[in-house]
Design an enzyme around this catalytic site. Structure first.
Site, mmCIF file in Angstrom:
data_model
loop_
_atom_site.group_PDB
_atom_site.id
_atom_site.type_symbol
_atom_site.label_atom_id
_atom_site.label_comp_id
_atom_site.label_asym_id
_atom_site.label_seq_id
_atom_site.Cartn_x
_atom_site.Cartn_y
_atom_site.Cartn_z
ATOM 1 N N SER A 95 0.831 -1.198 0.000
ATOM 2 C CA SER A 95 0.000 0.000 0.000
ATOM 3 C C SER A 95 0.874 1.261 0.000
ATOM 4 O O SER A 95 1.803 1.364 -0.806
ATOM 5 C CB SER A 95 -0.958 -0.051 1.201
ATOM 6 O OG SER A 95 -1.974 0.916 1.075
ATOM 7 N N ASP A 217 -9.990 -3.770 -6.205
ATOM 8 C CA ASP A 217 -9.420 -3.184 -4.994
ATOM 9 C C ASP A 217 -10.009 -1.786 -4.830
ATOM 10 O O ASP A 217 -9.802 -0.919 -5.684
ATOM 11 C CB ASP A 217 -7.896 -3.118 -5.128
ATOM 12 C CG ASP A 217 -7.189 -2.560 -3.900
ATOM 13 O OD1 ASP A 217 -7.857 -2.001 -3.019
ATOM 14 O OD2 ASP A 217 -5.949 -2.676 -3.836
ATOM 15 N N HIS A 245 -7.552 -5.335 -0.855
ATOM 16 C CA HIS A 245 -6.335 -4.534 -0.792
ATOM 17 C C HIS A 245 -5.176 -5.252 -0.105
ATOM 18 O O HIS A 245 -4.087 -4.682 -0.002
ATOM 19 C CB HIS A 245 -6.652 -3.226 -0.033
ATOM 20 C CG HIS A 245 -5.599 -2.187 -0.138
ATOM 21 N ND1 HIS A 245 -5.137 -1.705 -1.353
ATOM 22 C CD2 HIS A 245 -4.892 -1.518 0.820
ATOM 23 C CE1 HIS A 245 -4.208 -0.784 -1.136
ATOM 24 N NE2 HIS A 245 -4.039 -0.669 0.165
#
Length: 266
Positions: A95, A217, A245
């Site tokens: 991320s 996502d 995610h």
């Protein structure tokens, strides 16, 4: 300061093998990698750590000024690498921590020679010619909700972020991880995360780079994955057969396999 204790550093795998550093995302800790570690440890020396403000990192090391920018987290990465004298590292960032890896690689290319970006997003807010997935108003509302009731926000948002409604245990795990994070520290990092814009930093990447995205996502769309690929020359984009995610939890074998194939070929 004892960096190993500060960042709760752990090392596993083959001592004489190439090094892989696994860096967790917002609201998480190194435990989020536990399902990919066994596969990677067969071929690599695997280094895990918790960013200050997360997991079992030393809370007394928290500095709001330092961790109000992604640069502060990049310093954590480089200090861990220096402490362990790591070189020619493959940095795997999840991320927003993928962008932290970009910053760290730019500062110390002798330390970080490959990047794996798992569900990355360089900017969450839509802009002219760029679709990050959220309007400025969306992000303002998200941050206001998080700051007013962090535990409530975590319980509501974690299952959405995880994105596997048919596997509620995954959403519950992410909720638990979010709720274990100190709310005051989480508020600071949330602002750092969702208001960051690392698009220009992507242009500085010169090391081999793999981008891993999921086919669906809500945080980092495939449009964002394509943007990252197009901005980093020579990068490779792989779409995992996974949703949500956090593919290191929802599709660990595919995630570990893609990382291994890339490092072996790079």
């Amino acid at each position: 300061m004892d960096i190993r204790r500060r960042n709760n550093v752990s090392v596993t795998g083959r001592a004489d093998a190439p090094v892989v550093v696994l860096a967790h995302g917002f609201g998480c800790d190194q435990n989020m990698w536990r399902l990919v570690v066994p596969a990677l440890a067969e071929s690599y020396r695997v280094v895990l750590f918790d960013y200050v403000g997360s997991g079992k990192a030393d809370p007394s090391a928290w500095d709001e000024r330092r961790y109000s920018s992604l640069e502060g987290y990049a310093r954590d990465v480089l200090e861990v690498c220096e402490e362990l004298d790591l070189r020619d590292v493959s940095f795997v960032g999840h991320s927003v921590r993928a962008m932290v890896g970009v910053l760290a690689a730019a500062k110390a290319p002798e330390r970080i020679s490959r990047l794996v970006m798992v569900a990355p997003s360089p900017c969450y807010i839509d802009d002219e010619g760029y679709r990050g997935g959220f309007s400025a108003e969306d992000i303002d509302e998200l941050l206001e909700s998080l700051e007013s009731n962090y535990l409530g926000w975590s319980a509501a948002m974690a299952p959405v972020i995880m994105g596997n409604a048919d596997r509620p245990e995954l959403g519950q795990e992410l909720t638990t991880s979010f709720c274990a994070t100190d709310p005051d520290m989480a508020r600071v990092f949330a602002r750092t995360t969702f208001l960051s814009d690392s698009r220009q930093d992507l242009k500085t990447v010169t090391v081999p780079t793999l981008i891993l995205e999921c086919r669906q996502d809500v945080i980092a769309s495939r449009e964002v994955g394509a943007y990252v690929r197009d901005t980093i020359p020579g990068s490779r984009l792989v779409t995992l057969e996974a949703t949500g995610h956090c593919p290191q939890l929802s599709a660990p074998q595919a995630t570990a396999g893609a990382i291994h194939d890339f490092i072996g070929a790079a």
